[in-house]
Design an enzyme around this catalytic site. Structure first.
Site, PDB file in Angstrom:
ATOM      1  N   CYS A   1      -1.149  18.209 -31.010  1.00 20.08           N
ATOM      2  CA  CYS A   1      -0.604  16.895 -31.371  1.00 20.08           C
ATOM      3  C   CYS A   1      -0.861  16.621 -32.849  1.00 20.08           C
ATOM      4  CB  CYS A   1      -1.250  15.801 -30.524  1.00 20.08           C
ATOM      5  SG  CYS A   1      -0.700  14.128 -30.954  1.00 20.08           S
TER       6      CYS A   1
ATOM      7  N   CYS B   1      -6.071   9.872 -33.856  1.00 18.83           N
ATOM      8  CA  CYS B   1      -5.898   9.110 -32.620  1.00 18.83           C
ATOM      9  C   CYS B   1      -7.112   9.245 -31.710  1.00 18.83           C
ATOM     10  CB  CYS B   1      -4.639   9.585 -31.903  1.00 18.83           C
ATOM     11  SG  CYS B   1      -4.327   8.742 -30.338  1.00 18.83           S
TER      12      CYS B   1
ATOM     13  N   PHE C   1     -13.712   0.229  -2.070  1.00 16.07           N
ATOM     14  CA  PHE C   1     -12.949   0.223  -3.328  1.00 16.07           C
ATOM     15  C   PHE C   1     -11.566   0.845  -3.069  1.00 16.07           C
ATOM     16  CE2 PHE C   1     -17.459   0.895  -4.121  1.00 16.07           C
ATOM     17  CZ  PHE C   1     -17.784  -0.145  -4.978  1.00 16.07           C
TER      18      PHE C   1
ATOM     19  N   ASN D   1      -4.631   4.038  -1.495  1.00 16.77           N
ATOM     20  CA  ASN D   1      -4.389   5.416  -1.932  1.00 16.77           C
ATOM     21  C   ASN D   1      -5.045   6.444  -1.002  1.00 16.77           C
ATOM     22  OD1 ASN D   1      -3.235   7.077  -4.196  1.00 16.77           O
ATOM     23  ND2 ASN D   1      -5.355   7.732  -4.405  1.00 16.77           N
TER      24      ASN D   1
ATOM     25  N   ASP E   1     -14.534   5.121  -3.740  1.00 13.32           N
ATOM     26  CA  ASP E   1     -13.832   5.470  -4.985  1.00 13.32           C
ATOM     27  C   ASP E   1     -14.000   4.324  -5.976  1.00 13.32           C
ATOM     28  OD1 ASP E   1     -12.232   6.592  -6.923  1.00 13.32           O
ATOM     29  OD2 ASP E   1     -10.344   6.082  -5.937  1.00 13.32           O
TER      30      ASP E   1
ATOM     31  N   CYS F   1     -15.180   8.417 -11.251  1.00 12.89           N
ATOM     32  CA  CYS F   1     -14.631   8.581 -12.599  1.00 12.89           C
ATOM     33  C   CYS F   1     -15.734   8.506 -13.650  1.00 12.89           C
ATOM     34  CB  CYS F   1     -13.551   7.534 -12.879  1.00 12.89           C
ATOM     35  SG  CYS F   1     -14.115   5.834 -12.767  1.00 12.89           S
TER      36      CYS F   1
END
Length: 440
Positions: free
Chosen positions: A81, A87, A302, A307, A371, A397
């Site tokens: 990129c 960035c 959660f 999902n 999650d 995460c």
């Protein structure tokens, strides 16, 4: 008249140092030592001699900005990129994808050993997908340039709140990437440019929707400009006011995405996973690890819009989903109805507090799936242990909070039997992982 002495502020020059990088952490950030202190530095690789500028100096460690790679590592590659050096969206394009994964896996194991005092089993194969054009969701920053008297659109600059203007992004799904330039042109025609916040672009199965944050009241002329832009680009467009209320400005479809043969509806502002193929594989793996049978009752904490809950409901006797946001609970209930699922119940609850007194929390469960967001699930872990499910799958995460929360399960009589990384965000420092615990 009395004269008071006012000391002048000393101007300090940023400290510049030279050192050798020894290793990478789980964010793919370089770690070295200078005068006995650990130095964290983005963009540097093990074995490299680098020159850097200290950004933040603490007693035990410091953060530095890379200024020059004096001696490059053999595995350094050219970023794909053109905005990479500035960035803040991607931080690991200087490292081959296999090396990124290896660094994250090593970091995951280290965190379990150091923070959780747990020796993990051999890691499962990485779940991954394409490393470019994989993002179906993005948030773009908007900034009015007072000097140029124009609106700039892009991502935040690395280690800064400044904005890097971009014309496209190679990790975005192409239909989102090609929208950036015409979007900038549209926003620069508005009278209320100074009142724009940020913009979210989402690729649904039916098309693209855009959520534009607007802190004021757009004029009728501006509304007309935005509607014309949406029609020309063939997208749905929503405005989000300062009070968080969302108004459809041009709507043609009800957005949804497909998962495991199901159709999950969502609304602008809802959380959905950014990487659709990896999300599909993640759900498949979670179901495989849990091994829910027709007699099992499952708790999904959660749960978001369902999902994991809804795919689980097709295997189990019953699934109870719990979520902190009422709108998401309503969406999950809607998704159960639209898919003909009648063995799933949903509740709103603050999972950052005491849940022991809640009616659903007093029920018995055979299996539990969690999650949580980045802060983790520490507040509910003791209760999960009390429920005594035979298996727990934790999707994370944030490996730091996963390692911390895992301690509670292990001390409560569970053992970590499977652990693996999900490459949900290639070329970034984000690390998604999944752990399976079984009752001893």
């Amino acid at each position: 008249m009395a004269q008071f002495f006012k000391p002048q502020k000393k101007s300090t020059q940023p400290q510049r140092i030279e050192f050798t990088v020894d290793s990478l952490d789980h964010h793919c950030v370089g770690i070295g030592r200078h005068q006995g202190k650990a130095i964290f530095i983005e963009g540097a690789l093990p074995g490299e001699l680098v020159k850097a500028r200290i950004l933040e100096d603490k007693k035990q460690y410091a953060h530095a900005a890379l200024q020059q790679v004096v001696t490059p590592a053999a595995n350094r590659i050219a970023p794909f990129c053109s905005h990479y050096r500035e960035c803040g969206g991607c931080s690991a394009q200087h490292l081959a994808e296999a090396d990124q994964r290896a660094a994250k896996e090593a970091g995951l194991v280290s965190l379990f050993e150091r923070l959780g005092n747990i020796q993990p089993p051999a890691l499962e194969p990485v779940l991954g997908g394409e490393s470019r054009a994989y993002r179906r969701v993005c948030r773009l920053a908007i900034k009015f340039d007072k000097n140029g008297r124009c609106t700039r659109v892009g991502f935040r600059r690395r280690q800064s709140n400044d904005l890097v203007e971009i014309g496209g992004c190679p990790v975005l799904a192409e239909p989102l990437s090609v929208l950036i330039t015409p979007l900038r042109e549209c926003l620069n025609r508005l009278k209320s440019q100074r009142e724009l916040g940020h913009v979210e672009l989402i690729q649904a199965e039916q098309g693209i929707l855009m959520l534009l944050r607007h802190t004021g009241r757009p004029t009728e002329a501006d509304r007309a400009q935005l509607i014309e832009f949406a029609k020309t680009q063939g997208i749905d467009l929503y405005l989000q006011a300062a009070d968080e209320q969302i108004e459809p400005l041009h709507q043609q479809f009800a957005p949804s995405y497909s998962l495991d043969g199901l159709s999950l509806a969502f609304a602008p502002g809802d959380f959905i996973q950014v990487n659709a193929p990896v999300n599909q594989r993640m759900v498949e793996q979670a179901l495989s690890w849990l091994e829910a049978g027709k007699d099992d009752k499952v708790l999904d904490l959660f749960c978001g819009i369902g999902n994991f809950t809804l795919p689980l409901a097709r295997q189990a006797r019953e699934v109870v989903g719990v979520e902190g946001e009422l709108a998401m609970v309503a969406r999950a209930e809607e998704n159960a109805r639209r898919n003909g699922i009648n063995n799933a119940r949903f509740y709103k609850a603050d999972l950052g507090g005491d849940i022991a007194g809640m009616s659903w929390a007093r029920e018995g469960f055979d299996l539990v799936l969690l999650d949580p967001a980045r802060p983790g699930a520490f507040e509910v872990m003791e209760h999960v242990v009390k429920l005594s499910p035979r298996r727990v799958v934790y999707v994370s995460c944030n490996p730091v909070t996963l390692a911390r929360d895992s301690q509670v399960l292990v001390k409560g009589g569970y053992r970590l039997v499977r652990l693996g990384m999900l490459d949900m965000f290639p070329h970034t420092g984000h690390l998604e992982s999944m752990a399976l615990f079984e009752r001893k």
